[in-house]
Scaffold this active site. Structure first.
Site, PDB file in Angstrom:
ATOM      1  N   ASP A  19       0.839  -1.207   0.000  1.00  6.28           N
ATOM      2  CA  ASP A  19       0.000   0.000   0.000  1.00  6.28           C
ATOM      3  C   ASP A  19       0.873   1.256   0.000  1.00  6.28           C
ATOM      4  OD1 ASP A  19       0.486   1.073   2.769  1.00  6.28           O
ATOM      5  OD2 ASP A  19      -0.413  -0.825   3.400  1.00  6.28           O
TER       6      ASP A  19
ATOM      7  N   HIS B  44       8.444  -5.360  -1.428  1.00  6.65           N
ATOM      8  CA  HIS B  44       7.600  -6.360  -2.103  1.00  6.65           C
ATOM      9  C   HIS B  44       6.711  -5.765  -3.189  1.00  6.65           C
ATOM     10  CE1 HIS B  44       8.083  -9.015   1.730  1.00  6.65           C
ATOM     11  NE2 HIS B  44       9.121  -9.070   0.947  1.00  6.65           N
TER      12      HIS B  44
HETATM   13  N1  NAD Z   1      -1.037  -3.508   3.749  1.00  4.70           N
HETATM   14  C1  NAD Z   1      -0.321  -4.342   2.977  1.00  4.70           C
HETATM   15  O1  NAD Z   1       0.339  -3.887   2.042  1.00  4.70           O
HETATM   16  C2  NAD Z   1      -0.301  -5.834   3.285  1.00  4.70           C
HETATM   17  C3  NAD Z   1      -1.371  -6.445   3.958  1.00  4.70           C
HETATM   18  C4  NAD Z   1      -1.295  -7.861   4.190  1.00  4.70           C
HETATM   19  C5  NAD Z   1      -0.189  -8.594   3.770  1.00  4.70           C
HETATM   20  N2  NAD Z   1       0.827  -7.963   3.122  1.00  4.70           N
HETATM   21  C6  NAD Z   1       1.983  -8.785   2.731  1.00  4.70           C
HETATM   22  O2  NAD Z   1       2.278  -9.653   3.829  1.00  4.70           O
HETATM   23  C7  NAD Z   1       3.659 -10.048   3.819  1.00  4.70           C
HETATM   24  C8  NAD Z   1       4.378 -10.120   5.155  1.00  4.70           C
HETATM   25  O3  NAD Z   1       4.200 -10.257   6.219  1.00  4.70           O
HETATM   26  P1  NAD Z   1       4.129  -9.141   7.391  1.00  4.70           P
HETATM   27  O4  NAD Z   1       5.126  -9.559   8.409  1.00  4.70           O
HETATM   28  O5  NAD Z   1       4.152  -7.786   6.818  1.00  4.70           O
HETATM   29  O6  NAD Z   1       2.669  -9.370   7.868  1.00  4.70           O
HETATM   30  P2  NAD Z   1       2.085 -10.527   8.712  1.00  4.70           P
HETATM   31  O7  NAD Z   1       0.633 -10.588   8.382  1.00  4.70           O
HETATM   32  O8  NAD Z   1       2.900 -11.756   8.601  1.00  4.70           O
HETATM   33  O9  NAD Z   1       2.280 -10.036  10.217  1.00  4.70           O
HETATM   34  C9  NAD Z   1       1.592  -8.942  10.713  1.00  4.70           C
HETATM   35  C10 NAD Z   1       2.205  -8.551  12.043  1.00  4.70           C
HETATM   36  O10 NAD Z   1       1.529  -7.361  12.454  1.00  4.70           O
HETATM   37  C11 NAD Z   1       1.108  -7.515  13.798  1.00  4.70           C
HETATM   38  N3  NAD Z   1      -0.072  -6.672  13.952  1.00  4.70           N
HETATM   39  C12 NAD Z   1      -1.352  -6.897  13.577  1.00  4.70           C
HETATM   40  N4  NAD Z   1      -2.134  -5.851  13.858  1.00  4.70           N
HETATM   41  C13 NAD Z   1      -1.325  -4.924  14.431  1.00  4.70           C
HETATM   42  C14 NAD Z   1      -1.542  -3.615  14.925  1.00  4.70           C
HETATM   43  N5  NAD Z   1      -2.734  -3.028  14.902  1.00  4.70           N
HETATM   44  N6  NAD Z   1      -0.479  -2.944  15.417  1.00  4.70           N
HETATM   45  C15 NAD Z   1       0.762  -3.516  15.463  1.00  4.70           C
HETATM   46  N7  NAD Z   1       1.016  -4.751  15.006  1.00  4.70           N
HETATM   47  C16 NAD Z   1      -0.015  -5.444  14.495  1.00  4.70           C
HETATM   48  C17 NAD Z   1       0.886  -8.989  14.016  1.00  4.70           C
HETATM   49  O11 NAD Z   1       1.024  -9.316  15.398  1.00  4.70           O
HETATM   50  C18 NAD Z   1       2.016  -9.580  13.158  1.00  4.70           C
HETATM   51  O12 NAD Z   1       3.232  -9.682  13.908  1.00  4.70           O
HETATM   52  C19 NAD Z   1       4.330  -8.983   3.068  1.00  4.70           C
HETATM   53  O13 NAD Z   1       4.934  -9.602   1.993  1.00  4.70           O
HETATM   54  C20 NAD Z   1       3.260  -8.033   2.580  1.00  4.70           C
HETATM   55  O14 NAD Z   1       3.465  -7.708   1.220  1.00  4.70           O
HETATM   56  C21 NAD Z   1       0.780  -6.616   2.875  1.00  4.70           C
END
Ligand code: NAD
Length: 231
Positions: free
Chosen positions: A91, A106
């Site tokens: 995003d 990514h």
């Molecule tokens: N917004 C986006 O662009 C988006 C959304 C979902 C997944 N992804 C993709 O997911 C992949 C990677 O994994 P990741 O590690 O970024 O995500 P992940 O989903 O593996 O992990 C999310 C992390 O965020 C934490 N979390 C959740 N809500 C939270 C909050 N309100 N405040 C603080 N922490 C919070 C969780 O405990 C977890 O540790 C990336 O490759 C990414 O491209 C991207």
């Protein structure tokens, strides 16, 4: 005096409070989809229509989302620090909050590229459809790094992390490599902070302060801690 270099690694958790779902929080599904079905080269070969639909929908979600206090707080740090954000997110909420140095490891949801030539990249706000072609006549695909694909931007990210004076991690489960490995390049003796509503395993990281809070609250606490250290 030149500003200290503050480097932030962010993941899906920083955008969670903007309404963009993470996937580790929902049993390994991303908005109800298996990652293998929508975010791998195999998925693209097997069912490009489904992959395009998935990312077209993600693009709509991001257009409707707004940056939250965590994105704004990280942008505000630029007043006092030389800040680089290295994000795993696709995003553009860091940019919309005002951050000026954002490296997308990514890829980006508002970009598409030829499925053959990585250099043929275009802006996209609407949908990508089957049959939409790049200049080289090949199908357009989201300019996203899928699972099992190389992460070319990691080469750019490593020296940035190595050169940091302060290192911050926000909202990432630290399980997706090579991004997760970046934490190991931060100099051992610099202050490090990790903000996550559920702190992932970090016991090998030295000199780290854990802030177990949602990103919006956690970034406020980080501000107070950094200010206290500046005095
Ligand atoms: N917004 C986006 O662009 C988006 C959304 C979902 C997944 N992804 C993709 O997911 C992949 C990677 O994994 P990741 O590690 O970024 O995500 P992940 O989903 O593996 O992990 C999310 C992390 O965020 C934490 N979390 C959740 N809500 C939270 C909050 N309100 N405040 C603080 N922490 C919070 C969780 O405990 C977890 O540790 C990336 O490759 C990414 O491209 C991207």
């Amino acid at each position: 005096m030149s500003k200290k270099k503050l480097v932030v690694l962010t993941g899906a958790g920083v955008s969670a409070e903007s309404g963009l779902k993470t996937f580790r929080d929902s049993d390994g599904l991303w908005e109800g989809y298996n990652i293998e079905d929508v975010a791998t080269p195999r998925a693209w070969r097997k069912n490009p229509q489904l992959v395009l639909e998935f990312y077209n929908y993600r693009r709509k979600n991001v257009l409707e989302a707004q940056p939250n206090a965590a994105h704004y707080g990280l942008a505000e740090l630029e007043k006092d620090y030389d800040v680089t954000i290295i994000t795993q997110n696709i995003d553009d909420l860091h940019e919309r909050a005002g951050s000026t140095h954002v490296l997308h490891l990514h890829g980006e949801i508002f970009k598409m590229r030829s499925e053959g030539d990585h250099e043929l990249v275009y802006e996209i706000r609407g949908d990508i459809k089957l049959g939409d072609k790049a200049e080289d006549g090949q199908q357009l695909r989201p300019n996203i790094v899928w699972f099992e694909e190389p992460v070319p931007k990691i080469e750019e990210a490593i020296p940035i992390v190595r050169g940091s004076d302060i290192f911050v991690v926000v909202g990432t489960s630290l399980v997706v490599y090579p991004a997760a490995g970046l934490v190991n390049y931060a100099p051992w003796n610099i202050p490090k902070y990790i903000i996550d509503k559920r702190i992932p395993y970090t016991s090998e990281i030295t000199n780290i302060t854990a802030i177990e809070k949602p990103a919006t609250e956690g970034v406020k606490i980080l501000f107070d801690m950094l200010n206290a250290n500046m005095k």
